[in-house]
Write a protein that holds these residues in place. Structure first.
Motif, PDB file in Angstrom:
ATOM      1  N   SER A 139       0.849  -1.189   0.000  1.00  0.00           N
ATOM      2  CA  SER A 139       0.000   0.000   0.000  1.00  0.00           C
ATOM      3  C   SER A 139       0.880   1.233   0.000  1.00  0.00           C
ATOM      4  O   SER A 139       2.009   1.198   0.518  1.00  0.00           O
ATOM      5  CB  SER A 139      -0.902   0.025   1.240  1.00  0.00           C
ATOM      6  N   SER A 146       0.548   6.675  10.314  1.00  0.00           N
ATOM      7  CA  SER A 146      -0.812   7.158  10.513  1.00  0.00           C
ATOM      8  C   SER A 146      -1.232   6.969  11.962  1.00  0.00           C
ATOM      9  O   SER A 146      -1.103   5.876  12.514  1.00  0.00           O
ATOM     10  CB  SER A 146      -1.771   6.388   9.599  1.00  0.00           C
ATOM     11  N   GLY A 183      -3.271   3.051  -3.773  1.00  0.00           N
ATOM     12  CA  GLY A 183      -3.768   4.120  -2.941  1.00  0.00           C
ATOM     13  C   GLY A 183      -5.205   3.778  -2.576  1.00  0.00           C
ATOM     14  O   GLY A 183      -5.584   2.610  -2.527  1.00  0.00           O
ATOM     15  N   PRO A 184      -6.063   4.780  -2.344  1.00  0.00           N
ATOM     16  CA  PRO A 184      -7.471   4.492  -2.046  1.00  0.00           C
ATOM     17  C   PRO A 184      -8.163   3.796  -3.219  1.00  0.00           C
ATOM     18  O   PRO A 184      -8.040   4.237  -4.360  1.00  0.00           O
ATOM     19  CB  PRO A 184      -8.065   5.883  -1.797  1.00  0.00           C
ATOM     20  N   ARG A 186     -11.911   1.812  -4.527  1.00  0.00           N
ATOM     21  CA  ARG A 186     -13.337   1.638  -4.266  1.00  0.00           C
ATOM     22  C   ARG A 186     -13.639   0.154  -4.008  1.00  0.00           C
ATOM     23  O   ARG A 186     -13.941  -0.609  -4.924  1.00  0.00           O
ATOM     24  CB  ARG A 186     -14.148   2.133  -5.459  1.00  0.00           C
ATOM     25  N   PHE A 190     -13.085   0.235   3.645  1.00  0.00           N
ATOM     26  CA  PHE A 190     -13.467   1.153   4.714  1.00  0.00           C
ATOM     27  C   PHE A 190     -14.813   0.785   5.329  1.00  0.00           C
ATOM     28  O   PHE A 190     -14.967   0.764   6.548  1.00  0.00           O
ATOM     29  CB  PHE A 190     -13.499   2.594   4.189  1.00  0.00           C
ATOM     30  N   ASP A 197     -16.067   6.041   3.112  1.00  0.00           N
ATOM     31  CA  ASP A 197     -15.105   6.309   2.047  1.00  0.00           C
ATOM     32  C   ASP A 197     -14.696   7.780   1.997  1.00  0.00           C
ATOM     33  O   ASP A 197     -13.708   8.127   1.355  1.00  0.00           O
ATOM     34  CB  ASP A 197     -15.694   5.919   0.687  1.00  0.00           C
ATOM     35  N   PHE A 200     -11.162   9.937   2.283  1.00  0.00           N
ATOM     36  CA  PHE A 200     -10.420  10.540   1.176  1.00  0.00           C
ATOM     37  C   PHE A 200     -11.414  11.206   0.227  1.00  0.00           C
ATOM     38  O   PHE A 200     -12.558  10.771   0.125  1.00  0.00           O
ATOM     39  CB  PHE A 200      -9.616   9.486   0.402  1.00  0.00           C
ATOM     40  N   ASP A 202     -13.356  12.048  -3.225  1.00  0.00           N
ATOM     41  CA  ASP A 202     -13.755  11.160  -4.314  1.00  0.00           C
ATOM     42  C   ASP A 202     -12.694  11.063  -5.401  1.00  0.00           C
ATOM     43  O   ASP A 202     -12.505   9.993  -6.006  1.00  0.00           O
ATOM     44  CB  ASP A 202     -15.076  11.638  -4.931  1.00  0.00           C
ATOM     45  N   ALA A 204      -9.631  10.914  -5.193  1.00  0.00           N
ATOM     46  CA  ALA A 204      -8.445  10.134  -4.827  1.00  0.00           C
ATOM     47  C   ALA A 204      -8.581   8.656  -5.155  1.00  0.00           C
ATOM     48  O   ALA A 204      -7.576   7.930  -5.144  1.00  0.00           O
ATOM     49  CB  ALA A 204      -8.152  10.294  -3.331  1.00  0.00           C
ATOM     50  N   TYR A 205      -9.793   8.194  -5.474  1.00  0.00           N
ATOM     51  CA  TYR A 205     -10.044   6.764  -5.594  1.00  0.00           C
ATOM     52  C   TYR A 205      -9.849   6.238  -7.017  1.00  0.00           C
ATOM     53  O   TYR A 205     -10.203   6.897  -7.993  1.00  0.00           O
ATOM     54  CB  TYR A 205     -11.472   6.441  -5.159  1.00  0.00           C
TER      55      TYR A 205
END
Length: 262
Positions: A139, A146, A183-184, A186, A190, A197, A200, A202, A204-205
């Motif tokens: 990832s 974090s 990355g993020p 869909r 989450f 979701d 982040f 939208d 970013a996905y």
């Protein structure tokens, strides 16, 4: 199983794993699909067998459980495969003060211990065959400590360094080893943890399909580390240059001036 090559995909019942299953079935691989949810694996396997004429085995179990993990290890050792995609993973997101040690241990068992043991089991078969492909899903958070994902970030940093070290170990062989850094995405990642979701934006996905297609393209291009959403390869080159400069500096055999005196 038929005489075709077999690919093993962990965490195959949904999201990234299910897309890997579809894409590899389309390439003509027989499949061994690994997950805890028998109903979803049954549905996915039936669809892929009907659409692509391949053979699909379903392996139901929890890779965080030592007995289940050992059972899959034996399967890989006794019946070597052509490809392993280590996709199964847990998030364990939230402050450690509230998620607790047991949740963090369960995450480490899945993200680190299971991935490590399955990689080693698959590589034993690859060595016998002289070829094989190992894909480990890390990832981008491997580079991002974090406050709400201490063990998750740490586990993915392990996956990245473990996989890159294996690449060095097998550099002179015909065994392909790839680290993929999403990355993020869909998926249910989450929502399955009671999160939104919206953590982040939208924009970013990526979709799971976009992620897997890019990862497979990177594999075919010979990439050792594939980061599908990284727009500028120069950024990765700078990270690598900084890493090499760091090791050159710390191996100088001298205590830094700021720690002397006083």
């Amino acid at each position: 199983m038929s005489d075709r090559k077999t690919a093993v995909i962990t965490g195959a019942s949904s999201g990234i794993g299910a897309v890997y299953a579809q894409r590899l079935a389309a390439q003509g691989y027989d499949l061994l699909l690994v997950a805890r949810r028998a109903d979803r694996l049954a549905d996915l396997g039936a669809r892929l067998e009907a659409e692509f004429g391949i053979s699909v085995q379903r392996w139901i179990g929890d890779l965080a459980d030592p007995a289940d993990l050992a059972r899959l290890e034996r399967r890989l050792e006794e019946e070597p495969v052509a490809m392993l995609v280590n996709n199964a993973g847990a998030g364990g997101l939230g402050p450690t003060a509230t998620t607790g040690a047991d949740a963090q241990e369960a995450l480490i068992r899945l993200n680190v211990i299971a991935l490590t043991r399955l990689s080693i089991a698959a590589l034993a078969g690859f060595r016998k065959a002289g070829t094989g492909t190992l894909v480990n899903i890390a990832s981008v958070i491997a580079f991002g400590p974090s406050a709400g994902g201490a063990s998750y970030s740490g586990s993915k940093a392990f996956v990245l360094n473990f996989t890159r070290s294996l690449q060095m170990e097998y550099a002179d062989s015909d065994i392909r080893i790839q680290a993929v850094l999403p990355g993020p995405i869909r998926t249910e990642f989450f929502t399955s943890q009671g999160l939104s979701d919206s953590v982040f934006p939208d924009t970013a996905y990526l979709s799971a399909e976009e992620l897997v297609d890019a990862a497979l393209s990177g594999l075919e291009q010979g990439e050792k580390v594939t980061i599908p959403s990284l727009g500028s390869p120069a950024i990765w080159d700078a990270i690598e240059a900084s890493r090499q400069a760091f090791f050159k500096d710390v191996l100088g055999g001298q205590v830094a001036e700021r720690y002397k005196g006083g």
